[in-house]
Design a protein around this motif. Structure first.
Motif, PDB file in Angstrom:
ATOM      1  N   SER B 175       0.851  -1.198   0.000  1.00  8.89           N
ATOM      2  CA  SER B 175       0.000   0.000   0.000  1.00  8.89           C
ATOM      3  C   SER B 175       0.884   1.244   0.000  1.00  8.89           C
ATOM      4  O   SER B 175       2.079   1.179   0.272  1.00  8.89           O
ATOM      5  N   GLY B 177       0.631   3.672   2.046  1.00 11.24           N
ATOM      6  CA  GLY B 177       0.806   4.218   3.397  1.00 11.24           C
ATOM      7  C   GLY B 177       2.224   4.001   3.877  1.00 11.24           C
ATOM      8  O   GLY B 177       2.768   2.900   3.780  1.00 11.24           O
ATOM      9  N   SER B 189       1.965  -2.370   5.188  1.00 13.60           N
ATOM     10  CA  SER B 189       0.765  -3.147   4.879  1.00 13.60           C
ATOM     11  C   SER B 189       0.598  -3.274   3.373  1.00 13.60           C
ATOM     12  O   SER B 189       1.157  -2.498   2.601  1.00 13.60           O
ATOM     13  N   GLY B 193      -4.757  -4.620   3.663  1.00 13.12           N
ATOM     14  CA  GLY B 193      -4.663  -4.453   5.114  1.00 13.12           C
ATOM     15  C   GLY B 193      -3.833  -5.527   5.799  1.00 13.12           C
ATOM     16  O   GLY B 193      -3.768  -5.569   7.023  1.00 13.12           O
ATOM     17  N   ILE B 226     -10.597  -1.302   0.769  1.00  8.35           N
ATOM     18  CA  ILE B 226      -9.794  -0.186   1.285  1.00  8.35           C
ATOM     19  C   ILE B 226      -9.245   0.667   0.150  1.00  8.35           C
ATOM     20  O   ILE B 226      -8.683   0.145  -0.809  1.00  8.35           O
ATOM     21  N   HIS B 229      -4.697   3.927   2.879  1.00  7.48           N
ATOM     22  CA  HIS B 229      -4.067   3.204   3.993  1.00  7.48           C
ATOM     23  C   HIS B 229      -3.158   4.137   4.765  1.00  7.48           C
ATOM     24  O   HIS B 229      -2.303   4.788   4.169  1.00  7.48           O
ATOM     25  N   ALA B 242      -3.793   1.801  12.613  1.00  9.36           N
ATOM     26  CA  ALA B 242      -4.044   2.029  11.190  1.00  9.36           C
ATOM     27  C   ALA B 242      -5.388   2.709  11.031  1.00  9.36           C
ATOM     28  O   ALA B 242      -6.315   2.476  11.815  1.00  9.36           O
ATOM     29  N   PHE B 244      -8.017   2.967   7.859  1.00  5.57           N
ATOM     30  CA  PHE B 244      -8.325   2.582   6.485  1.00  5.57           C
ATOM     31  C   PHE B 244      -9.570   3.349   6.054  1.00  5.57           C
ATOM     32  O   PHE B 244     -10.573   3.356   6.770  1.00  5.57           O
TER      33      PHE B 244
END
Lengths: 167, 360
Positions: B175, B177, B189, B193, B226, B229, B242, B244
């Motif tokens: 992701s 993030g 992640s 997720g 999702i 993230h 986290a 989402f």
């Protein structure tokens, strides 16, 4: 001495108050406008007297604040119109005028006007040198040279020494 | 006659909230009482949202709801990869990397390039610290369902990337993030997720460096929904968290990572904390102002005003004005924006501004 623009039986029923500036001028204001100021509202709740004397606001400044209060108390005006009135209200005003206006709005506790005026003041203060601010506010520099040097060194963004215009 | 040095603090704070950078510095210098107000102001060290405003060719910084434009010639033709401790990690269009501290105008060049395409490039310590390292994570979809996972590390004082290549047994698409460093492990992640940990230390031979845990979300179907993230730590909390944001109505879900089982446990509120989330930097703090607690600040805008998500109301609200909505449709999201906290000028030793003495 007291002027009024109220006419007709309906508006005549509206309560009014007289506000006197520090230099003795009196202004007739509808109660609905006066209570937009938190301080005036408190005074009106506490005493019957319809004459309020403000010892630290001059007539020029008071006239401006009352014009603002009356416009904002007018239910006939849309929020958009009031917003554009606010813009007009501060634009083109001298820093000197704004200084006294922001103090008056602070004394009278007119939050939204105080915010608008303070923002305008900040806009004018942008790109100015510290000497300009001290001069315009008539503030004495009470730092010791060492303390001032320390702040000049410590504060973030201090590196940014673009040429500031000083007018 | 009024003494202007003694203006009410509230009023000075109002003026101060509309001043930034050099202008805020000038304000502090006026006199001692003004400096006292500036030094204790909530604006002083509160996070700013910073991003490049293309049409104006300037950087725009938001603090609360005041915005300011700044230009940084150092940051031309570069984009933000990560931001921490008042430093930005930037990648130029020619793939060279450097650190830049916009508050103090300090720059640290990195000795090697990193090609575009890495999902995340991040760091976890001040770049002047010998502990600092940079991690880039890249996933290349291989033939079929396989993914090649590439994790490269550049340590402080080194001039070459240490590249680690893995083939996870299941599809693991990283992701956007930014990863989090937590107890010596790097946590990141995938888009669904699931959580991977990468051991930053090479010494531990008994365990594999990379561990991936699938089915981290109890409601597995959630993983397909999702859209955004954000992994982060909260100052003063031990766990990993986290947020989402889901496709459906941009619903915001918050989780705490339960270890060692590696399951996301849903959370409803964060008490007196406030979260600042963006793809390149996310963190949580105790709210300086009480009314800012239990809120999530996203790099999202409604018109000209920033938007936060209130965990009390379950809605997005504009900072200024009366916008509120339970979804974020129509909000403008900035992908290359970062939260950055103004830091006071440290005493720099010039040698700390060199990543690798051998190269320079």
């Amino acid at each position: 001495m007291v002027t009024t623009d109220e006419k007709g039986p309906l508006t005549a029923k509206k309560k009014s108050v007289i506000i006197r500036s520090c230099d003795g001028d009196e202004f007739l204001v509808s109660e609905s406008a006066a209570v937009l100021s938190t301080s005036l509202k408190k005074i009106l709740e506490e005493k019957e007297d319809r004459l309020i004397h403000l010892s630290d606001i001059d007539n020029k400044t008071l006239a401006m604040v009352i014009a603002y209060l009356s416009t904002h108390a007018d239910d006939g005006l849309s929020d958009d119109l009031k917003r554009s009135f606010d813009q007009e209200f501060v634009s083109g005003k001298e820093f000197d005028v704004l200084k006294y206006l922001v103090l008056a709005t602070d004394t009278l506790q007119v939050t939204c006007l105080c915010y608008t005026v303070a923002k305008k003041m900040a806009d004018i203060m942008k790109n100015k040198l510290v000497e300009w601010v001290r001069r315009e506010f008539d503030i004495q520099n009470d730092y010791t040279p060492e303390a001032e040097a320390e702040i000049r060194r410590l504060d973030a963004w201090a590196w940014d020494d673009r040429q500031l215009e000083d007018d | 006659m009024r003494n202007w040095a003694d203006l009410p603090d509230d009023l000075l704070n109002l003026i101060l909230s509309k001043l930034f950078a050099k202008d805020r510095h000038v304000f502090s210098l006026v006199c001692r009482s003004w400096n006292t107000v500036a030094a204790s102001s909530a604006y002083r060290y509160s996070p700013c949202l910073m991003y490049y405003h293309r049409s104006k060719h300037m950087w725009k910084l938001y603090q609360y709801n005041s915005f300011f434009y700044m230009s940084f010639t150092e940051l031309e033709k570069a984009e933000i990869c990560c931001s921490k401790y008042g430093w930005l990690l930037m990648r130029r269009y020619d793939n060279s990397l450097f650190f830049f501290d916009p508050f103090n105008n300090q720059r640290i060049e990195l000795p090697c390039k990193l090609r575009n395409g890495y999902s995340t490039v991040s760091f976890f310590h001040p770049p002047t610290s010998p502990d600092c390292f940079i991690v880039g994570i890249d996933d290349t979809p291989d033939s079929g369902i396989e993914v090649i996972l590439k994790i490269c590390v550049l340590k402080h004082g080194e001039k070459e990337w240490d590249i680690n290549i893995y083939r996870p047994r299941k599809r693991f698409l990283v992701s956007r993030g930014a990863p989090v460093l937590h107890g010596g492990l790097l946590y990141f992640s995938d888009v669904r997720g699931n959580v991977a940990t990468f051991n930053m230390s090479k010494c531990d031979y008994c365990k594999p460096r990379l561990a991936i845990k699938f089915r981290c979300l109890r409601r597995r179907r959630l993983g397909n929904k999702i859209k955004e993230h954000y992994l982060f730590k909260i100052n003063g909390e031990k766990a990993m968290f986290a947020v989402f944001v889901l496709h459906e109505e941009r619903k915001v879900s918050m989780f705490r990572l339960l270890e060692p089982e590696m399951k996301w446990e849903p959370m409803q509120d964060i008490g007196d904390k406030v979260l600042y989330l963006s793809h390149v930097s996310s963190f949580g703090n105790t709210a300086y102002l009480k009314n800012m607690s239990n809120r999530i600040y996203f790099p999202k805008f409604h018109g000209d005003t920033t938007v936060f998500y209130s965990l009390n109301s379950g809605k997005y609200h504009s900072v200024d004005g009366d916008y509120s909505n339970n979804n974020s449709y129509g909000l403008q999201r900035l992908d290359l924006a970062t939260w950055i906290t103004p830091a006071p000028t440290p005493e720099f030793l010039t040698e700390l501004l060199t990543w690798c003495p051998e190269v320079d």
